[in-house]
Each structure stands twice: as C-alpha cells, then as structure tokens.
Design a protein around this motif. Structure first.
Motif, PDB file in Angstrom:
ATOM      1  N   HIS A  10       0.814  -1.124  -0.104  1.00 13.95           N
ATOM      2  CA  HIS A  10      -0.235  -0.222   0.190  1.00 13.95           C
ATOM      3  C   HIS A  10       0.803   1.198   0.088  1.00 13.95           C
ATOM      4  CE1 HIS A  10       0.924  -0.489   4.160  1.00 13.95           C
ATOM      5  NE2 HIS A  10       0.504   0.710   4.526  1.00 13.95           N
ATOM      6  N   VAL A  11       2.091   1.224   0.393  1.00 11.00           N
ATOM      7  CA  VAL A  11       3.019   2.393   0.252  1.00 11.00           C
ATOM      8  C   VAL A  11       3.976   2.366  -1.072  1.00 11.00           C
ATOM      9  CG1 VAL A  11       5.223   3.360   1.447  1.00 11.00           C
ATOM     10  CG2 VAL A  11       3.255   2.070   2.915  1.00 11.00           C
ATOM     11  N   ILE A  12       4.150   1.210  -1.394  1.00 13.55           N
ATOM     12  CA  ILE A  12       5.137   1.387  -2.822  1.00 13.55           C
ATOM     13  C   ILE A  12       4.471   2.511  -4.076  1.00 13.55           C
ATOM     14  CG2 ILE A  12       5.677  -0.076  -4.821  1.00 13.55           C
ATOM     15  CD1 ILE A  12       6.254  -2.194  -2.862  1.00 13.55           C
ATOM     16  N   PRO A  13       3.230   2.192  -4.502  1.00 12.62           N
ATOM     17  CA  PRO A  13       2.844   3.358  -5.405  1.00 12.62           C
ATOM     18  C   PRO A  13       2.851   4.455  -5.037  1.00 12.62           C
ATOM     19  CG  PRO A  13       1.017   1.517  -4.964  1.00 12.62           C
ATOM     20  CD  PRO A  13       2.153   1.658  -3.828  1.00 12.62           C
ATOM     21  N   TYR A  14       2.789   5.366  -3.979  1.00 12.62           N
ATOM     22  CA  TYR A  14       2.788   6.655  -3.731  1.00 12.62           C
ATOM     23  C   TYR A  14       3.987   7.044  -3.069  1.00 12.62           C
ATOM     24  CZ  TYR A  14      -1.947   5.363  -4.124  1.00 12.62           C
ATOM     25  OH  TYR A  14      -3.312   4.798  -4.607  1.00 12.62           O
ATOM     26  N   TRP A  15       5.062   6.300  -2.848  1.00 10.28           N
ATOM     27  CA  TRP A  15       6.411   6.652  -2.130  1.00 10.28           C
ATOM     28  C   TRP A  15       7.513   6.441  -2.983  1.00 10.28           C
ATOM     29  CZ3 TRP A  15       7.466   9.553   2.447  1.00 10.28           C
ATOM     30  CH2 TRP A  15       5.980  10.120   3.089  1.00 10.28           C
ATOM     31  N   ASN A  16       7.523   5.398  -3.816  1.00 11.74           N
ATOM     32  CA  ASN A  16       8.316   5.019  -4.878  1.00 11.74           C
ATOM     33  C   ASN A  16       9.690   4.829  -4.134  1.00 11.74           C
ATOM     34  OD1 ASN A  16       6.812   4.678  -7.180  1.00 11.74           O
ATOM     35  ND2 ASN A  16       6.518   7.013  -6.955  1.00 11.74           N
ATOM     36  N   LEU A  17       9.764   4.380  -2.732  1.00  9.35           N
ATOM     37  CA  LEU A  17      11.246   4.497  -2.087  1.00  9.35           C
ATOM     38  C   LEU A  17      11.502   2.868  -1.792  1.00  9.35           C
ATOM     39  CD1 LEU A  17      10.904   7.407   0.105  1.00  9.35           C
ATOM     40  CD2 LEU A  17      12.132   7.186  -1.943  1.00  9.35           C
ATOM     41  N   ASN A  18      10.826   2.008  -2.560  1.00  7.40           N
ATOM     42  CA  ASN A  18      11.274   0.569  -2.143  1.00  7.40           C
ATOM     43  C   ASN A  18      12.606   0.072  -2.834  1.00  7.40           C
ATOM     44  OD1 ASN A  18       9.965   1.059  -4.792  1.00  7.40           O
ATOM     45  ND2 ASN A  18       9.457  -1.176  -5.004  1.00  7.40           N
TER      46      ASN A  18
END
Length: 194
Positions: free
Chosen positions: A38-46
């Motif tokens: 749920h975080v990856i698409p909006y933060w792109n810090l993976n």
C-alpha cells in the motif's frame, strides 16, 4: 524513545505520540514500510537497504524538514515528514508565506489500516504544526490517484487548490488554514516536549 508530542485518543483510549526519527533505531522499520504494497505506489522508495539508507541520511540532514514516527501506545505505526514550505519545491506552486508548513505521511504497518486512526493522527500533526505562531497554513500535495488520502485531508480541514506536476507525481495541492482548522476542531489536551 523520547516523545516530541503526545495526546490521549479518547475514542480509542490509547496514547498517540510523535517521536523524531533516529537513523540507527528506525532504519529497519522505515525500510520495511517502504516495501509494503500500500506504500510503494505513492512513495516509490522501495529501494535496497543501502540505497534507502543514503536517502534517509540525506532526509535527516535536511534542515527544512523534521521526520517523525507516529506511535500508538509507543508502538511505531506511521511515518511523518513535517516540512517548511520555504526551501521546498512546493513554494514554487503557490504564493507561499513565511511560516507555511507541509506534511507527508504514511501508515506503515498494514495492521493499522482501516481502524480510523489516520484522521486523529493527521489532526494532531496539524495541531502540532500550528503551535508555531508564524504558521498560518499547512500544505499537502497527495498523489492525485490516492483518493483515500485526499479524502482524509479534506476531513481534517484541507481544501483543494489545484493539480500540480511534481518530479515524482501529479499532486493535488491542498491547504488547511489556521482559521479553518480552529473552526473545525477543538484543540483538546496535548503535551508538547520541546
């Protein structure tokens, strides 16, 4: 952990707190959250841990922002960036005033999603920022695709201004004025540690 801000959530009977991020203590937690679906698409810090470590060190050294963990009963469950608009890319997108602040946030641990916690945490962070007397408004620029986040900001008292093209996303520029916030919410009791 030393809290910067704490407040009892009466509806939940739990302690909400914000704690400044410390690199050695928090790198693994934050790196893990950046890999949540749920975080990856909006933060792109993976990123890899090595690359994310460099990113976090740079963010911690940036004096125009302060990074916090949002904690519930002292358990970290969210990440917050409180920034000064002056010195941020956002100042180029509207008539920014000295003292304006901004917010980035994420709920990291998916076990805390859908429990009605995002609004009280956001409300507390805005309240915390408005304790600075020169701050007349708090800004946000959620990803235009993130309808849940936009709805959350609106519930807190933010109003949409315009869509903006940022290097990493199309955002919806939103503002919460001190007057609007104070009209909507009572301040309640909070403890601030300076």
């Amino acid at each position: 952990m030393k809290n910067s801000y704490e407040e009892m959530l009466k509806d939940h009977r739990q302690l909400l707190s914000f704690v400044k991020v410390e690199f050695d203590r928090d790198i693994d937690t934050l790196h893990g959250w950046m890999h949540e679906e749920h975080v990856i698409p909006y933060w792109n810090l993976n990123f890899t841990k090595e690359k994310f470590s460099r990113h976090l060190q740079k963010a911690l050294a940036d004096s125009h922002q302060t990074l916090y963990l949002g904690c519930l009963d002292e358990t970290p469950m969210s990440y917050w960036e409180s920034y000064w608009v002056k010195g941020d890319i956002i100042e180029d997108y509207y008539d920014a005033e000295e003292g304006d602040q901004g917010i980035h946030l994420l709920i990291g641990n998916p076990e805390y999603l859908g429990k009605g916690l995002a609004l009280p945490f956001l409300r507390s962070m805005v309240k915390y920022q408005l304790l600075t007397s020169s701050t007349k408004k708090v800004m946000a620029e959620p990803d235009i695709r993130n309808k849940k986040m936009i709805h959350l900001f609106e519930k807190c008292g933010f109003t949409p201004m315009k869509e903006i093209e940022l290097p990493d996303k199309t955002g919806l520029l939103m503002a919460c004025t001190r007057e609007n916030f104070e009209r909507k919410w009572k301040y309640g009791e909070a403890t601030i540690y300076l």
